[in-house]
Design an enzyme around this catalytic site. Structure first.
Site, PDB file in Angstrom:
ATOM      1  N   ASP A   1      -5.860  -4.732   6.424  1.00 42.25           N
ATOM      2  CA  ASP A   1      -7.061  -4.197   5.636  1.00 42.25           C
ATOM      3  C   ASP A   1      -8.307  -5.303   5.674  1.00 42.25           C
ATOM      4  OD1 ASP A   1      -8.693  -2.430   4.184  1.00 42.25           O
ATOM      5  OD2 ASP A   1      -7.604  -2.478   2.564  1.00 42.25           O
TER       6      ASP A   1
ATOM      7  N   LYS B   1       2.151 -13.449   6.382  1.00 46.34           N
ATOM      8  CA  LYS B   1       2.190 -14.685   5.159  1.00 46.34           C
ATOM      9  C   LYS B   1       3.836 -14.864   5.124  1.00 46.34           C
ATOM     10  CE  LYS B   1       0.018 -16.298   2.564  1.00 46.34           C
ATOM     11  NZ  LYS B   1      -0.546 -17.774   2.755  1.00 46.34           N
TER      12      LYS B   1
ATOM     13  N   TYR C   1       0.824  -1.233   0.172  1.00 47.37           N
ATOM     14  CA  TYR C   1      -0.091   0.074   0.049  1.00 47.37           C
ATOM     15  C   TYR C   1       0.936   1.189   0.042  1.00 47.37           C
ATOM     16  CZ  TYR C   1      -4.461  -2.435   0.903  1.00 47.37           C
ATOM     17  OH  TYR C   1      -5.668  -3.084   0.668  1.00 47.37           O
TER      18      TYR C   1
ATOM     19  N   ASP D   1      -3.881 -16.537   6.219  1.00 47.05           N
ATOM     20  CA  ASP D   1      -4.991 -17.380   5.630  1.00 47.05           C
ATOM     21  C   ASP D   1      -5.770 -18.177   6.927  1.00 47.05           C
ATOM     22  OD1 ASP D   1      -2.507 -18.218   5.213  1.00 47.05           O
ATOM     23  OD2 ASP D   1      -3.265 -19.826   3.927  1.00 47.05           O
TER      24      ASP D   1
END
Ligand code: NAI
Length: 385
Positions: free
Chosen positions: A275, A201, A134, A251
């Site tokens: 987000d 991640k 971002y 996840d």
């Protein structure tokens, strides 16, 4: 005693929800402190009102004041169409280095939810606000920049990038990751919360997301070693009264949020993961309409409604002021007025229990009476004693 708070009413439904929010916050503070503390509200211009009055959507005076301010609250700001600034919210975030986006997520009894046990969700999200994909370092497919960057990456680093690709860059630093996690752990300590979970991640992106995880554990060990313990080392004996530091792959965290929400308390996440999970958790407890939020630097806390300007509802006195009100409660808590914050929250809980709510909530509830935005405010004020 007077406490200065700067306010920006915002665009669209902003003026309506602000008109309801301010007297409720005043009433709660007065009731909780027997009139000993009052807020000295000072308006700052931004958005459409600022453009109308000064010709600029973000006047220099607003920027200069916020640069020295410690607390401010704002309604939603529309994105100016065709103007120089892409988004006023992003501009403010960048100008004031508001690096931590904090969103508490909990369920209010009576609000309809898509899950069986929304009451088990009670988490506070700390999202890094300045880095990651971002950061805005992105080049269009087939642009000269993307071609040049692609060529360097191929020639000098042996990267395999298809010709004509768009390319984005994901910078993540120890400095920014650590200051975010530091804040999350400090929050857990201040509120006696049981755990902080680093969500990343790192299994795939080893140096960026994996870095976030490693830097997070480092802060916990080096700066909060006496009050934290990593989950892997924790036993019932050695973890009493300590904040457990967990980490979860993003996840898996989405599954965990649905399957075992009660095992999570404070979450610390890089920008993109943060987000996604912010909206997912808000939906789990019945939508974004009631979610409060704050963006913080080391000196400024800018509290805000997390929804947008809802242009189709603007001017009709039908909007739900819940998000701005709950952000105001968060602000009172931040200022040290926990009892006042609790009064705001319990008034909202009471109005929902009485089933007198704005139309967005009434549409999701059985047998609810729809009240206007201003009437909802009156109901809350009567509940605050
Ligand atoms: P939005 O949040 O304004 O609206 C989405 C939907 O939710 C609409 O159906 C709207 O009527 C409803 N809604 C939102 N808040 C509500 C409330 N308090 N009570 C009742 N219903 C409510 O999002 P949208 O339409 O994508 O954006 C509109 C404008 O707001 C854009 O200019 C956008 O840039 C801006 N925006 C500003 C934000 C901020 O200032 N933090 C955040 C998100 C969008």
């Amino acid at each position: 005693m007077k406490h200065t708070v700067y306010w920006i009413e915002g665009d669209g439904i902003g003026p309506e929800i602000w008109k309801v929010t301010r007297p409720v916050l005043d009433a709660a503070l007065s009731a909780a402190t027997r009139g000993e503390h009052v807020i000295d509200w000072v308006e700052l211009l931004a958005g459409e009102k600022a453009t109308r009055l000064t010709g600029s959507p973000l006047p220099q005076e607003t920027l200069d004041t916020l640069a020295k301010a410690s607390i401010a609250i704002k309604g939603p700001l529309g994105t100016p169409v065709g103007g120089g600034i892409r988004s006023l919210n992003v501009a403010m975030r960048q100008t004031f280095d508001l690096y931590a986006c904090i969103r508490p997520v909990r369920w209010f009894e009576g609000i309809s939810s898509p899950v069986k046990h929304p009451e088990l969700v009670n988490m506070v999200i700390f999202r890094e606000n300045t880095e990651d994909v971002y950061a805005g370092i992105e080049y269009q497919a087939e642009s000269a920049e993307a071609e040049k960057l692609g060529n360097i990456l191929r020639a000098e680093f042996g990267a395999k990038i298809r010709e004509g690709s768009a390319i984005g860059v994901k910078p993540m630093s120890a400095f920014c990751s650590k200051r975010l996690v530091r804040r999350a752990i400090q929050y857990a300590a201040d509120h006696t919360l049981p755990s902080v979970t680093l969500v990343h991640k790192g299994n795939i992106m080893k140096f960026t997301e994996g870095g976030f995880r490693a830097w997070g554990y480092e802060v916990a060990r080096e700066e909060f070693g006496d009050i934290t313990i990593p989950e892997k080392e924790a036993t019932p004996e050695n973890s009493k009264g300590k904040i457990i530091i967990k980490d979860r792959i993003a996840d898996a965290m989405f599954q965990e949020a649905l399957l075992h929400p009660s095992q999570y308390s404070v979450l610390a996440l890089p920008n993109l993961n943060g987000d996604y999970i912010s909206d997912a958790l808000a939906a789990q407890v019945g939508g974004l309409g009631m979610a409060p939020g704050v963006n913080m630097s080391d000196t400024l806390a800018l509290f805000e409604a997390t929804h947008g300007t809802a242009p189709t509802a603007a001017g009709k006195d039908i909007a739900n002021p819940g998000s701005l009100l709950l952000s105001g409660a968060l602000m009172l808590e931040h200022m040290g007025f926990t009892a006042a914050a609790e009064k705001v929250r319990s008034a909202i809980v009471g109005a929902i229990a009485d089933k007198t709510v704005t139309q967005d909530l009434a549409a999701e509830m059985d047998g609810a009476q729809t009240v206007s935005c201003s009437e909802f405010g009156n109901i809350l004020r009567k509940k605050i004693v």
